[in-house]
Design a protein around this motif. Sequence first.
Motif, short mmCIF file in Angstrom:
data_model
loop_
_atom_site.label_atom_id
_atom_site.label_comp_id
_atom_site.label_asym_id
_atom_site.label_seq_id
_atom_site.Cartn_x
_atom_site.Cartn_y
_atom_site.Cartn_z
N TRP A 283 0.82 -1.21 0.00
CA TRP A 283 0.00 0.00 0.00
C TRP A 283 0.85 1.25 0.00
O TRP A 283 1.86 1.33 0.69
CB TRP A 283 -0.92 0.00 1.22
CG TRP A 283 -1.94 -1.08 1.18
CD1 TRP A 283 -1.92 -2.23 1.90
CD2 TRP A 283 -3.11 -1.14 0.36
NE1 TRP A 283 -3.02 -3.00 1.59
CE2 TRP A 283 -3.77 -2.35 0.65
CE3 TRP A 283 -3.66 -0.29 -0.58
CZ2 TRP A 283 -4.95 -2.73 0.02
CZ3 TRP A 283 -4.84 -0.66 -1.19
CH2 TRP A 283 -5.47 -1.87 -0.89
N LYS B 162 0.52 5.75 -0.10
CA LYS B 162 -0.37 6.90 0.03
C LYS B 162 0.36 8.13 -0.47
O LYS B 162 1.59 8.14 -0.58
CB LYS B 162 -0.85 7.10 1.46
CG LYS B 162 0.23 7.51 2.43
CD LYS B 162 -0.36 7.80 3.79
CE LYS B 162 0.74 8.32 4.69
NZ LYS B 162 0.23 8.90 5.89
N SER B 163 -0.36 9.15 -0.74
CA SER B 163 0.20 10.38 -1.26
C SER B 163 1.13 11.02 -0.23
O SER B 163 0.89 10.96 0.97
CB SER B 163 -0.93 11.36 -1.59
OG SER B 163 -0.40 12.64 -1.86
N SER C 68 -0.58 13.38 2.10
CA SER C 68 -1.40 12.88 3.20
C SER C 68 -0.64 12.99 4.51
O SER C 68 0.56 12.75 4.57
CB SER C 68 -1.77 11.41 2.98
OG SER C 68 -2.56 11.27 1.84
N CYS D 163 -7.20 9.25 4.34
CA CYS D 163 -6.18 9.01 3.33
C CYS D 163 -6.62 7.86 2.44
O CYS D 163 -7.19 6.88 2.90
CB CYS D 163 -4.85 8.64 3.97
SG CYS D 163 -4.17 9.91 5.02
N ASN E 60 -5.32 4.87 0.12
CA ASN E 60 -4.15 4.04 -0.16
C ASN E 60 -4.36 3.33 -1.48
O ASN E 60 -5.47 2.89 -1.79
CB ASN E 60 -3.95 3.00 0.95
CG ASN E 60 -3.83 3.62 2.32
OD1 ASN E 60 -4.54 3.21 3.22
ND2 ASN E 60 -2.98 4.59 2.50
N SER F 86 -8.27 4.97 4.54
CA SER F 86 -7.56 4.65 5.78
C SER F 86 -8.47 4.38 6.97
O SER F 86 -8.11 3.62 7.85
CB SER F 86 -6.58 5.78 6.13
OG SER F 86 -7.28 6.99 6.32
#
Length: 63
Positions: free
Chosen positions: A6, A8-9, A12, A18, A20, A34
């Motif tokens: 996973w 995420k940005s 974030s 968030c 993922n 999230s």
Amino acid sequence: MSEYNWQKSSYSTEGANCINVARASDGTFRLRESDEPNVILATGSVGLSALLALIKADRVASA
């Protein structure tokens, strides 16, 4: 769920809300929020590209 890597940005924070994203072994993508990591959506590259285009155009309604 450990089968996915996973991501995420970088925008974030460590807080909630968030999204993922992970790439599955079959080349499709998985998305999860999230706050609910057990709910996983699957999509192809066309669907993910369309979603990102809508987000960038600010055309996604918030809940």
